[in-house]
Design a protein around this motif. Sequence first.
Motif, PDB file in Angstrom:
ATOM      1  N   SER A 534       0.907  -1.349  -0.037  1.00 18.91           N
ATOM      2  CA  SER A 534      -0.039  -0.044   0.064  1.00 18.91           C
ATOM      3  C   SER A 534       0.983   1.385   0.065  1.00 18.91           C
ATOM      4  O   SER A 534       0.610   2.359  -0.840  1.00 18.91           O
ATOM      5  CB  SER A 534      -0.915  -0.058   1.269  1.00 18.91           C
ATOM      6  N   GLN A 539      -0.608   4.408  -0.890  1.00 15.18           N
ATOM      7  CA  GLN A 539      -1.603   4.131   0.059  1.00 15.18           C
ATOM      8  C   GLN A 539      -3.198   3.545  -0.561  1.00 15.18           C
ATOM      9  O   GLN A 539      -4.220   3.782  -0.107  1.00 15.18           O
ATOM     10  CB  GLN A 539      -2.066   5.324   0.967  1.00 15.18           C
ATOM     11  N   ASP A 541      -5.790   0.601  -1.586  1.00 13.72           N
ATOM     12  CA  ASP A 541      -6.294  -0.404  -0.917  1.00 13.72           C
ATOM     13  C   ASP A 541      -5.668  -1.743  -1.365  1.00 13.72           C
ATOM     14  O   ASP A 541      -5.624  -2.216  -2.787  1.00 13.72           O
ATOM     15  CB  ASP A 541      -7.752  -0.653  -1.089  1.00 13.72           C
TER      16      ASP A 541
END
Length: 651
Positions: A534, A539, A541
Motif C-alpha cells: 500500500s 496508500q 487499498d
Amino acid sequence: ELLMHNAASVSVSLGSMGLLRLFGVSWSWSLAAGLGVYLGTRSWKYFYIAARTAKRDLNGLYVLLRVKLALWRYMRNGSNIPSIFAQTVKLHPNKPALIYETTGETWTFTQLDELSNAVAHWARGQGWVSGDVVALFMESRPLQVALWLGLAKVGVEAALINFNLRHDSLLHCIGVSGSRAIVFGAELADAMLEVSSSITQSMVRFCTGDLSAEHLARLGAQPLDPLLASASRHPPSTCVPPKGMNDRLFYIYTSGTTGLPKAAIVVHSRYYRIAAFGYYAFRMRPDDIIYDCLPLYHSAGNIMGVGQCLIHGLTVVVKKKFSASRFWEDCIKYNCTVVQYIGEICRYLLSQPVRPSEKGHKVRLAVGNGLRPSVWEAFTERFEVAQIGEFYGATECNCSIANMDGKVGACGFNSRILPNVYPIRLVRVDEDSMELIRDSRGLCVPCRPGEPGLLVGRINQQDPLRRFDGYANQDATRKKIAHNVFKNNDSAYLSGDVLVMDDLGYMYFRDRGGDTFRWRGENVSTTEVEGTLSSLLGQTDVAVYGVAVPGVEGKAGMAAIADTIGSFDCSDFLQKIQRALPPYARPVFLRISPHVDTTGTFKIQKTRLQREGYDPRLTTDQIYFLNTRAARYEAVDEELYNAIAEGRMSL
C-alpha cells in the motif's frame, strides 16, 4: 518392555507421588479425563483405541519423562545452555562439533568452546552486561553459533535476524529487540548500507568477513575478526547473578499476524526442551551426523539441528544455503545419518533427475515439518530413508507435538485415553474470523475427531514444558493468550494453526489461520505485506492472502490491488517489491480490481478472494502471475491457469 521398564525405574526412584508432582499431572484430573473419553465413546471403541495406541502413548510418556527429569535436574543445579555445553565439551573435546560445508572447515568441540570464550571476553570488553541485547545479521555459518553462545556465557542475549530482510522490516527487527549493537556479515553490507542512516548512531556496528576500510567507514563499522583473534580463549568468569534455565537466551523472529515480525523470547529451558524432544522422540544416536541446510535464524536449524551438537554431542554439518543438486553428495561426503527438511525441500529433491548418490548415502532419519502425505511416501521409497521425524511446533509455542511412529501424514499425536497428561486441545473457531467459539459456561468447545480446530496449549509458568514466554512486545504476547479455555480462570496459548485429529489421536496440519500463510519455508504476514504494498502504491487499498496451488506445499501469496483509473504498471511494481520485500513475501499472483471489498468498519474482506483464487474464469478482474524465470508478471489466461494447476509451469 524396555520403555515400561525405564518408566517403572523412574517411578521407583522418585516415588509415585513425587513422579506425579514432577510431571505436573494430577491422578484425579487424568483419570477423570480418561473416564470422560470412556463415557463419551462406546466402551468397545475406548478399549479398541487403547489397544491401538498404548505402545505409542507409553513411548510418548517416556520421552516427556526424560525431558522433564533432565530439565528438573538442570533447574535444581542452576544450569543453563552454556554450562550444559561445557559438559559436552568435556565428554568430546576433539570430536568434530560443526562442519562448515561451504569451506569444508571443521570445528571441534574445544575449538567452538574457545572461540565462544573469545566472544564472551570481547562482549565484556564492550561494557555489555547481563540482559543487554546484540543483533546478529548474517548468513548461516558456524561463527553465528559461536557468537550467540559466547554472548550467552556473559548473559548477553542475541537477536537472530533473518538475512532476507531489508529496509523497514530490517530496521524494525533491529529496534524491537532493544539491541545495543549489531554484528553483520560482509555479504550483507549492501543491506546494512540501505538502513545505515536510519540506525541510531549510538548502536555499535561490527562486521565479520572481508570488507574494505572504505566500505567499513561508510557503514560506521569496526572489523570483528581481529578483535576475536586477539581475545582470551579462557572461560570467562560467570556473570552475577548467573542466568538460569528460565532466563532469556536469545530472540528468534516470527511473522506477526497483525504487523511486522515479532521477537519471540527463547529462554534456556525452551532451547533445551526443543532439542531434547527431537533427540529422544526420533531416537537419535550419539554417533549421528546431522546435515543442517536450514537457516540458523530459525529454531529448526539453530535449535532442533545445532542443539543436538551443543547438548548431546552430535556432529552437525552447517550448509549456508540448500542445494537440491548437491544434497545427497554432501550427505555422502560427510557421512551424514540424519537430515533436516521443510516440506518444500523434499519436493525439490524429488524433482531432481535420478543420480547414484541418492541411494549411496547413510541417511536413516529425516527430521522436519510440512511434508505432504504424497511426497512423504515417494521420498522414503525413492531415497530409501527409513524414518521420517515429522513434528509440529512454533518457536514460542507450548503445544509442540511429534510423529514418533511414522504415521504417514501426521505431524504428531495426543493420547485419547489420558489426554490431560499433555494438556493440548483442538477447539472450535469461526472459520472466517478465527475467533474462539464458546459454550454456555463461557469455555472453549473441544473438537470431535475429524473436526478441524485451533490448536491450543494450557499455560503453566511453573512448568518448563507448559510455560509461554511470549515476545519482546507485551501487546503481541497478550494477543496469543486466551482465558477460560479448558476450565474457568485458566489460560492457554493460541497457536493460530488449524489441525484435525483422527479417532486414534493422530493430528494433521490443515491450515495456518489468521493473517499468516506459509510459503517457501517462511511464514508470511499478510498485514505486513499489505502495509508495504500500500505504501509503495501511494496508500492504495491492497488485500494479501495465500492461495493453494496443486502439488505445492504451503500457499502462494496473492495480492488484490485497487486500481480505479486503470494505470497499474506490473513492471514498475515488480521493481519496487524486489527492493522492498524478500523473495518469499513477493506476491506470486496479482488481481487488479476497480476496488477491494471492505466491511462497514473498513476491514478488507478476503473470503471471496481466497475462494476464487487465481482462476481467471471466476472474475472479470485481470489476474497476473510472477514468472520468476522471465522476471516479469504475465497475464493469466485459461491456458496459463491450466499449466500452473497441472504443474507444467514452475513457481
